[in-house]
Enzyme design. Structure first.
Site, short mmCIF file in Angstrom:
data_model
loop_
_atom_site.label_atom_id
_atom_site.label_comp_id
_atom_site.label_asym_id
_atom_site.label_seq_id
_atom_site.Cartn_x
_atom_site.Cartn_y
_atom_site.Cartn_z
N GLU A 127 0.77 -1.08 -0.08
CA GLU A 127 0.03 0.09 -0.15
C GLU A 127 0.85 1.22 -0.18
O GLU A 127 2.21 1.13 0.47
CB GLU A 127 -0.93 0.04 1.17
N PRO A 128 0.26 2.31 -0.28
CA PRO A 128 1.03 3.65 -0.31
C PRO A 128 2.06 3.78 0.86
O PRO A 128 3.02 4.31 0.68
CB PRO A 128 0.23 4.70 -0.65
N THR A 309 16.72 -20.61 6.62
CA THR A 309 16.17 -20.20 5.29
C THR A 309 15.83 -18.77 5.14
O THR A 309 16.17 -17.91 4.15
CB THR A 309 15.02 -21.01 5.10
N VAL A 334 31.36 -1.53 -20.97
CA VAL A 334 31.96 -1.96 -21.96
C VAL A 334 31.44 -1.87 -23.50
O VAL A 334 32.20 -1.60 -24.50
CB VAL A 334 31.89 -3.51 -21.63
N PHE A 335 30.45 -1.64 -23.44
CA PHE A 335 29.85 -1.48 -24.88
C PHE A 335 30.08 -0.02 -25.42
O PHE A 335 29.97 0.08 -26.53
CB PHE A 335 28.29 -1.81 -25.09
N GLU A 360 10.27 -6.89 -3.52
CA GLU A 360 10.22 -7.98 -2.49
C GLU A 360 11.07 -7.72 -1.24
O GLU A 360 11.87 -8.54 -0.80
CB GLU A 360 10.77 -9.36 -3.27
N GLY A 361 10.91 -6.51 -0.65
CA GLY A 361 11.73 -6.05 0.11
C GLY A 361 12.98 -5.41 -0.34
O GLY A 361 13.73 -5.94 -1.08
N THR A 362 13.08 -4.22 -0.11
CA THR A 362 14.42 -3.40 -0.57
C THR A 362 15.46 -4.25 0.00
O THR A 362 15.49 -4.69 0.83
CB THR A 362 14.50 -1.97 -0.21
#
Lengths: 377, 382
Positions: A127-128, A309, A334-335, A360-362
């Protein structure tokens, strides 16, 4: 996995996924990014292969893959197109609360359709005012005679407008124990899709608001008991964080392949800097391989139900996504100026990579989680 | 800048004026400029009105003789708001200063006043697809024919070539394999139009179109050669030196802008019952970002001050500043997105644009790899 190597079966499986991803996505990725496409025909092919039902148990028509094999598959897809890896990944996130907290009837009703790709899923948690801090979520679920009435707004919801069913968290009471999980049908009365976001990358994965205005959800769609929502969220994150790690490893490995190929083919052009570019390539390879092994180890621990885990999930997510970002930034260098143009895909990968450090969580929250596990509360 | 590392009152005034203008006139348009990729002529007009193109030029040509430091201050302020706009301001400055240093009296008289006033738009065409920005590997050829040169070849990724009325082109006038093979030419669109084969889509600074140019039998008068025949290599090095300073200023602006935005956001964003700026993990990120910005700033100002004092080593510091600041801007902008979380990834906030724009600066004027080699050669006396 044994002896830290993939079985022949896993190698063959990964190879097939990679073939599928390359065949379907390589001709389309440019348009998917530029036009923000969610190409149903490709998703259908993914479904036929079983990718949309990777994590659905076999008894419900899915592939019944353990997290390890899910990660392996997602890694292959992400090495070609990160939006597509999100089609697969978000779908898994959306079905996990149902898989972990749903009753038999709920599972029978939804999982087979999810497994075949008929139902796409989404996760309606954020949510915000409740991003990293899930407990400050405000969307309310008021109990009536035989249903709940939901009011509030969810934001940054992946698959908004595409999903047929969402896993929803809403508040049935105060405090940490007041959060409850629900199965939310996309056609529930009072639910609408709000603003769609315009993002820097992963533009093939649609993100938007869900608006709840006296939205009715019948009792039988509640997941578990009231107050069990936080546990459902944690159970999901333990599974999806390594999965994001796998997306990151795939992304980084994909970009690395392109970069290696470019360096090989342009040795003359790059000659003045080639020595240093060799160092950079070595650095990238070290970090990608490190990240890959950490993700695999984490998935292995998760599949064996190891008590560490949670900590490993956060470490894998954090390390792999930071790696992906850094590898992409270096790859574009590199490019050179040509890497900045849409003539090559490295700039797209770089834009895509950034979201992995956030969702997914900073990675800041991951560090908090890791430190908590290390120090004890 | 005086010896005590402070700006003069005049420089501060310029900086503050531009800061206000950028806030009022550019900020409301910046997101749209990026989205549409349409060249914002209206912003060019603003720069003209304020006389921003002429700050570093002598009064004799209509300039205000305030040195390149003043131009850097201006680009920093514009860069905080919109990197595309900063390039619009920077391009003519490089061209004009090259003509001022290497052009004939006639070239100076014909071209510099227009550049200073903002009536002439310009571009520099050095980069070639197979040569990168390495002048030694330029393939474009300028064949002498009587009192003219006939140019054939292709240039890649030339910023603003579609808007420019004047382009400085580097081309080969000999094939002896020596540095003296390269010469510089001023091409006027009115006299010898060039054709644009393609404009290349890119990740950021989308309003500045990177053009692929084709010269086919493009005949230009001999008087439009800049400097001696074979003097192009030196001019190209100077172009790169000037561009490094101006690109660094733009990058500094991006870094400062991203830091400012993230600072404000973290103070306002409440999670876990407190502003996220109160978490040490966030504070450390902010402090690191600020340290990069400040360090970069003084390195750049030092470079500018040396150039303004006529010290060649100013360009050496300028190359350092370009490397340091572009890396800093990339890191600061990437972290700024991180501090905004999901919001940072959305186009509703400017930090994702800043990250895309910052990346370019690591790549231009020779990638930072090339710049590092140049710096090491200087250190080692190679």
């Amino acid at each position: 996995m044994s002896q830290f190597s993939l079985t022949d079966e896993q190698k063959e499986f990964a190879g097939k996924v990679l073939d599928l991803a390359r065949r379907e996505l390589l001709p389309m990725s440019y348009d998917i990014d530029k036009k923000g496409l969610y190409p149903w025909d490709i998703v259908k092919k993914f479904s036929e292969f079983g990718l949309m039902g990777l994590a659905v148990p076999k008894e419900y028509g899915g592939m019944g893959c353990a997290l390890f094999d899910v990660c392996l598959a997602v890694e292959q897809v992400a090495s070609v197109d990160v939006s597509a890896a999100m089609w697969v990944g978000v779908n898994i996130g959306g079905l996990l609360p149902l898989l972990n907290g749903g009753n038999e009837e709920q599972k029978r009703q939804y999982l087979p359709k999810i497994a075949t790709g008929e139902y796409i899923t989404g996760v309606a948690f954020t949510e915000p005012e409740a991003g990293s801090d899930l407990h400050s979520l405000r969307t309310s679920a008021a109990r009536r005679s035989d249903h709940y009435v939901i009011n509030g707004r969810k934001c940054f919801i992946s698959n908004a407008g595409i999903a047929k069913v969402y896993s929803l968290l809403a508040r049935t009471g105060k405090g940490k124990g007041g959060i409850t999980g629900f199965i939310l049908d996309a056609d529930a009365p009072g639910l609408s899709v709000g603003k769609m976001e315009r993002k820097m990358g992963v533009r093939g994965s649609h993100t938007g608001d869900l608006i709840f205005e006296d939205c009715k959800i019948p009792f039988e769609k509640r997941l578990g008991d009231e107050g069990e929502g936080t546990g459902l969220a944690m159970g999901m994150l333990n599974f999806t964080r390594p999965l994001i790690g796998a997306q990151a490893v795939g992304l980084a490995a994909g970009v690395f392949e392109y970069t290696l190929e470019y360096a090989r083919e342009n040795k003359t052009r790059l000659a003045p800097c080639f020595e240093i570019i060799k160092y950079k390539l070595a650095d990238m390879a070290i970090r990608i391989e490190g990240a890959r092994q950490l993700v695999y180890q984490t998935a292995f621990l998760a599949d064996s139900g190891h008590s560490d885990t949670g900590k490993f999930s956060s470490m894998a997510k954090c390390f792999a996504t930071d790696t992906a970002m850094d590898v992409c930034i270096e790859a574009v260098s590199v490019f050179g100026p040509r890497g900045y143009t849409s003539d090559y895909s490295v700039e797209r990968f770089m834009r895509d990579a950034k979201i992995l450090q956030i969702y997914e969580g900073t990675n800041q929250i991951q560090r908090v989680t890791i430190a908590k596990a290390l120090l004890g509360r | 800048m005086s010896g005590d590392y402070s700006l003069t009152d005049e420089q501060k005034m310029v900086r503050d004026t531009v800061r206000r203008m950028a806030q009022e006139k550019i900020a409301p348009l910046a997101a749209e400029i990026d989205d549409t990729g349409v060249f914002p002529s209206v912003i060019r007009e603003q720069f003209k009105e304020l006389g921003l193109f002429g700050l570093a030029f002598p009064e004799a040509y209509g300039g205000s003789e305030m040195g390149i430091l003043s131009s850097a201050l201006v680009l920093e302020e514009i860069g905080r708001i919109c990197s595309s706009s900063a390039i619009i301001c920077a391009a003519p400055i490089t061209t004009g200063l090259l003509i001022l240093e290497y052009g004939s009296d006639q070239q100076k008289k014909s071209f510099i006043p227009g550049i200073v006033s903002g009536n002439t738009t310009t571009a520099v065409a050095l980069f070639e697809t197979d040569a990168g920005s390495d002048p030694e590997r330029i393939a474009t050829y300028a064949e002498k024919a009587g009192d003219r040169y006939v140019i054939n070849g292709k240039k890649g990724l030339v910023d603003l070539a579609d808007e420019a009325g004047l382009i400085i082109v580097f081309a080969r006038t000999k094939n002896s394999g020596k540095p003296q093979d390269i010469s510089a030419f001023i091409i006027e669109k009115d006299l010898t139009p060039w054709s644009i084969e393609r404009t290349v889509e890119k990740m950021g600074t989308t309003a500045i179109h990177a053009c692929e140019l084709v010269f086919e039998g493009c005949a230009i008068p001999q008087k439009n050669r800049m400097g001696e025949e074979g003097g192009g290599q030196i001019i190209a090095a100077r172009a790169r030196g000037l561009n490094c300073i101006l690109a660094a200023a733009r990058g500094l602006g991006i870094a400062q802008g991203a830091l400012d935005y993230a600072l404000n956001y973290t103070k306002e964003r409440v999670q876990f019952g407190r502003p996220i700026s109160s978490f040490q993990g966030i504070q450390f990120m902010l402090a690191d970002m600020a340290a990069l910005v400040e360090t970069g700033r003084y390195l750049l100002y030092k470079a500018c001050a040396e150039v303004d004092r006529g010290q060649a080593e100013g360009y050496y510091f300028g190359a350092m500043a370009k490397c340091f600041i572009s890396d800093a801007a990339m890191k600061v902008a990437t972290d700024a997105i991180q501090l905004l979380g999901g919001y940072g990834y959305m186009k509703d906030h400017p930090v994702e644009r800043m990250m895309r724009d910052a990346k370019l600066i690591q790549l231009v004027e020779g990638t930072n790899y090339t710049q590092h080699i140049f710096l090491a050669e200087g250190l080692l006396g190679l």
